[in-house]
Design an enzyme around this catalytic site. Structure first.
Site, PDB file in Angstrom:
ATOM      1  N   HIS A 120      39.702 170.240  10.598  1.00  0.00           N
ATOM      2  CA  HIS A 120      40.172 171.619  10.766  1.00  0.00           C
ATOM      3  C   HIS A 120      41.621 171.694  11.216  1.00  0.00           C
ATOM      4  O   HIS A 120      42.096 170.891  12.016  1.00  0.00           O
ATOM      5  CB  HIS A 120      39.279 172.341  11.786  1.00  0.00           C
ATOM      6  CG  HIS A 120      39.349 171.736  13.167  1.00  0.00           C
ATOM      7  ND1 HIS A 120      40.285 172.099  14.106  1.00  0.00           N
ATOM      8  CD2 HIS A 120      38.600 170.783  13.761  1.00  0.00           C
ATOM      9  CE1 HIS A 120      40.106 171.414  15.218  1.00  0.00           C
ATOM     10  NE2 HIS A 120      39.088 170.593  15.032  1.00  0.00           N
ATOM     11  N   ASP A 121      42.321 172.648  10.660  1.00  0.00           N
ATOM     12  CA  ASP A 121      43.680 173.007  11.072  1.00  0.00           C
ATOM     13  C   ASP A 121      44.719 171.927  10.822  1.00  0.00           C
ATOM     14  O   ASP A 121      45.830 171.990  11.350  1.00  0.00           O
ATOM     15  CB  ASP A 121      43.718 173.417  12.551  1.00  0.00           C
ATOM     16  CG  ASP A 121      42.783 174.580  12.859  1.00  0.00           C
ATOM     17  OD1 ASP A 121      43.036 175.680  12.352  1.00  0.00           O
ATOM     18  OD2 ASP A 121      41.781 174.379  13.582  1.00  0.00           O
ATOM     19  N   GLY A 138      41.343 166.775  14.008  1.00  0.00           N
ATOM     20  CA  GLY A 138      41.860 168.140  13.953  1.00  0.00           C
ATOM     21  C   GLY A 138      43.338 168.265  14.255  1.00  0.00           C
ATOM     22  O   GLY A 138      43.885 167.541  15.092  1.00  0.00           O
TER      23      GLY A 138
END
Length: 256
Positions: A120-121, A138
């Site tokens: 994520h991200d 992440g």
């Protein structure tokens, strides 16, 4: 006109461009956007929040915009943005963003080999080569034109600069500065990425200036003093400025 296998599922709310090939057993969920001229081989999953550009080829078992593997995720509306002309090989997983940044980004003209995971991200640039089974935790950032070999483990929040070569099997929790080869155990500066720089058209003079910058940077016990020596002794070309900015903005510190 799109070619969609009768064995594929495309949600009525999915937005598809033109001339896409959707193979059997593909699953395209709602709130997804697929541009033009993409090829989804069999058994590809495009999850909620995917925003995929043009000319990508996605291989069997890949899953794009998966739910983040982050216990803080509470179902907020986020996206996974993939650019153009990427080759996303078998069983690659790319998570969508969380409330932290709201989106995961993969640029254009990248090769993500089999079993790569992008958490994520993350923000991945363009013209990258990422080897088999490499894993990004992440919020990792990778600049353009980096080469990351197989089975590399990247700690969350790390920043990998452009034009680097990271040797297979490395694991690290600090940033990788530009133009270098990183490797060994623990992961550290090995040399300049001479072959890569020459292939990218860097002149001998530019390469020598970069080499001198790293001699000054690592010649001091304190990186701040090395940066001051660079500023005093070298012409500040765009390449040297990139090194300075990268080191000065590093939050996790750079490998030594």
């Amino acid at each position: 006109m799109n070619q969609i296998s009768p064995l594929a599922f495309v949600h009525p709310e999915a937005k598809l461009g033109d001339n896409n090939i959707i193979g059997p057993f593909c699953y395209i969920d709602k709130d997804t956007v697929l541009g033009d001229n993409n090829v989804l081989q069999n058994s590809v999953t495009i999850n909620v929040g995917a925003r995929i550009g043009n000319g990508n080829e996605i291989f069997p078992g890949a899953s794009i915009s998966t739910k983040p593997q982050d216990l803080k995720f509470r179902g907020e509306v986020t996206t996974c943005e993939v650019g153009d002309n990427n080759s996303i090989r078998e069983n690659v997983t790319i998570s969508r963003g969380t409330a932290s940044k709201g989106k995961t980004v993969v640029g254009s003209n990248n090769l993500l080999m089999e079993c790569v995971h992008v958490a994520h991200d993350c923000v991945l640039g363009s013209n990258l080569i990422i080897g088999n089974s490499t894993k990004f935790a992440g919020e990792v950032v990778v600049d353009d034109k980096a080469i990351i070999s197989a089975n590399v483990l990247v700690h969350q929040f790390c920043h990998i600069a452009g034009y680097v070569m990271i040797q297979g099997g490395c694991r690290f929790s600090q940033d990788i500065p530009p133009y270098i080869i990183a490797g060994k155990e623990p992961t550290r500066y090995c040399a300049l990425n001479l072959v890569g720089l020459r292939r990218r058209g860097f002149s001998n003079e530019t390469i020598e200036n970069i080499h001198e910058a790293y001699r000054l940077l690592y010649g001091k016990g304190v990186l701040k003093e090395g940066i001051e020596d660079i500023k005093k002794n070298l012409e500040i070309t765009p390449e040297i400025q990139y090194i300075i900015d990268f080191v000065e903005s590093s939050k996790r510190g750079i490998i030594r």
